[in-house]
Design an enzyme around this catalytic site. Structure first.
Site, short mmCIF file in Angstrom:
data_model
loop_
_atom_site.label_atom_id
_atom_site.label_comp_id
_atom_site.label_asym_id
_atom_site.label_seq_id
_atom_site.Cartn_x
_atom_site.Cartn_y
_atom_site.Cartn_z
N TYR A 141 0.97 -1.03 0.21
CA TYR A 141 0.07 -0.14 0.04
C TYR A 141 1.32 1.06 -0.05
O TYR A 141 0.68 2.13 -0.41
CB TYR A 141 -1.01 -0.43 1.62
CG TYR A 141 -2.39 -0.88 0.99
CD1 TYR A 141 -2.14 -2.04 1.16
CD2 TYR A 141 -3.19 -0.25 0.72
CE1 TYR A 141 -3.81 -2.67 0.15
CE2 TYR A 141 -4.95 -0.59 1.10
CZ TYR A 141 -4.49 -2.29 0.29
OH TYR A 141 -5.83 -2.66 0.84
N LYS A 192 3.38 -14.63 1.80
CA LYS A 192 3.78 -16.19 0.81
C LYS A 192 5.63 -16.56 0.88
O LYS A 192 5.96 -15.84 0.34
CB LYS A 192 2.88 -15.91 -0.99
CG LYS A 192 1.73 -15.92 -1.07
CD LYS A 192 0.92 -16.72 -1.03
CE LYS A 192 1.21 -17.40 -2.74
NZ LYS A 192 1.49 -18.82 -3.07
N ASP A 225 -3.08 -17.79 0.06
CA ASP A 225 -4.12 -18.86 -0.71
C ASP A 225 -4.58 -19.55 0.24
O ASP A 225 -5.72 -19.59 0.37
CB ASP A 225 -3.31 -18.88 -2.21
CG ASP A 225 -2.02 -19.83 -1.99
OD1 ASP A 225 -1.53 -20.22 -0.76
OD2 ASP A 225 -1.98 -20.68 -2.98
N ASP A 249 -6.07 -6.93 4.10
CA ASP A 249 -7.91 -6.23 3.10
C ASP A 249 -8.76 -7.76 2.62
O ASP A 249 -9.48 -7.63 3.08
CB ASP A 249 -7.11 -6.01 2.42
CG ASP A 249 -8.73 -4.83 1.16
OD1 ASP A 249 -8.60 -4.07 2.16
OD2 ASP A 249 -7.90 -4.42 0.33
N ASP A 253 -12.44 -8.91 4.04
CA ASP A 253 -13.43 -8.99 3.35
C ASP A 253 -14.44 -10.77 3.28
O ASP A 253 -15.62 -10.51 3.70
CB ASP A 253 -13.59 -8.79 1.96
CG ASP A 253 -13.46 -7.16 2.14
OD1 ASP A 253 -13.32 -6.27 2.97
OD2 ASP A 253 -14.42 -6.95 1.09
#
Ligand code: IPM
Ligand code: MG
Length: 368
Positions: A141, A192, A225, A249, A253
């Site tokens: 970000y 990751k 993932d 983020d 959600d």
């Protein structure tokens, strides 16, 4: 103790859901002698329309001076065409970065009355109580270099940079471990590390901090993932998840939807503790400005009200008051009241303001 709170209602449904916070705050001032010194400011599209920038320097200075910031939501199609640096979202990012609120707490709790509102099977999400700790002021970000450039051959190239340092990783991991201490004592760190060096560093630094200070907490690691998949397969395996800005983020959600609606999820963004133990803090719902339903008295005010409860708890140590508000919300839901986003057959569909009325009435019953 001062309780200076800057309220930035923002755009879309922000002002409507924030209005219910003002009503609830008034109730607490009157019945619990817990007054907050609330002042208002503009952020996002509202500030852009009034001042030509999504947040003025004065508003930022007010936020820095406040004990806590309560934020509604920013953005909407009206401002889609404005320059990237002036987008309503840019104000949110600038606020987070300038206040250095690096730890974003996003609890996903399934209220018993809403277990059937989830798109997942009831047995998968019933009793779910998980906390996502998202790193909020670093990573892709904010990483440099960033931008869009034109190459000599005329192609364009977009660049963003994922970058983390030891201290950025360790301070957010420490928040996650400390939260886990008061919960089920399990932290799952998500990255990751199989593909990204920043993820590898993340894993190494979390592991090192764990060995140094938090050996009594169970630590596991998971690729992002896989975590996305495990969240829908068996979300109750998690207690606290700690992850970076971008993965946080997305995963928050996803976690929000486990609870039935984005309209239910609050968040707290906390900075480092000062010598008196207080932290800079921004409290906001996880949901956005929902322009499609703005101004219709339809939005669910619960995520905003639960954010207010998080403020009572984390910024002002008002645990009893936070619990009182959370109980009132739980009881109103148990009584069958639903805003449209959580409506299900046999329940009573109510507006934003009627939901607010009912919660305030329930507060009155609880203290009687
Ligand atoms: C969130 C939002 C923001 C983010 C947007 C509005 C900039 O999606 O708080 O989750 O990406 O952080
Ligand atoms: Mg988001």
């Amino acid at each position: 103790m001062s309780r200076k709170v800057l309220v930035l209602a923002g755009d879309g449904i922000g002002p409507e859901v924030m209005h219910q916070v003002f009503r609830v705050a008034e109730w607490f001032a009157k019945h619990r002698e817990m007054a907050f010194d609330l002042s208002n400011g503009l952020i996002g599209g509202a500030a852009l329309d009034a001042h030509g920038v999504p947040m003025t320097d004065e508003t930022l200075a007010d936020a820095v001076a406040a004990d806590a910031v309560l934020l509604g939501a920013v953005g909407g199609p009206k401002w889609d065409a404005v320059d990237f640096s002036l987008r309503p979202e840019a104000a949110l990012l600038a606020l987070r970065q300038n206040l250095a609120v690096f730890a974003n707490l996003r609890p996903a709790i399934v209220f018993p009355a809403l277990a059937s509102a989830s798109t997942l099977k009831t047995e998968v999400i019933e009793g779910l109580d998980l906390m996502i700790v998202r790193e909020l002021t670093g990573g892709i970000y904010f990483g440099q270099p960033r931008g869009i450039e034109t190459l000599p051959d005329g192609q364009r190239r977009g660049v963003n940079t994922q970058v983390y340092t030891t201290s950025e990783i360790q301070r957010v991991a420490a928040v996650a471990f400390e939260l886990a201490e008061k919960r089920a004592k399990r932290v799952c760190s998500v990255e990751k590390a199989n593909v990204m060096e920043s993820g590898r560093l993340w894993r190494e630094e979390v592991t090192a901090l764990h060995a140094q200070r938090f050996g009594h907490i169970e630590l596991t690691h998971m690729y992002a993932d896989n975590c996305a998949m495990q969240l829908v397969r068996n979300p109750k395996q998690f207690d606290v998840i700690v992850t970076d800005n971008l993965f946080g983020d997305m995963l928050s959600d996803e976690a929000a939807m486990l609870t039935g609606s984005l309209g239910m999820l609050p968040s707290a963004s906390l900075g480092a503790a000062d010598t008196s133990g207080r932290r800079r803090a921004v409290y906001e719902p996880v949901h956005g400005s929902a322009p499609d339903i703005a101004g219709k008295d339809m939005a669910n005010p619960i995520a905003m009200l639960l954010s207010f409860a998080m403020m009572q708890r984390y910024s002002f140590g008002l645990t009893d008051d936070a619990e009182l508000l959370e109980t009132a919300i739980r009881n109103v839901l148990a009584g069958g009241m639903r805003t449209s986003d959580i409506m299900s057959p046999g329940m009573a569909r109510v507006s934003t303001s009627v939901m607010g009325d009912s919660i305030i009435r329930e507060l009155g019953k609880l203290v009687r």
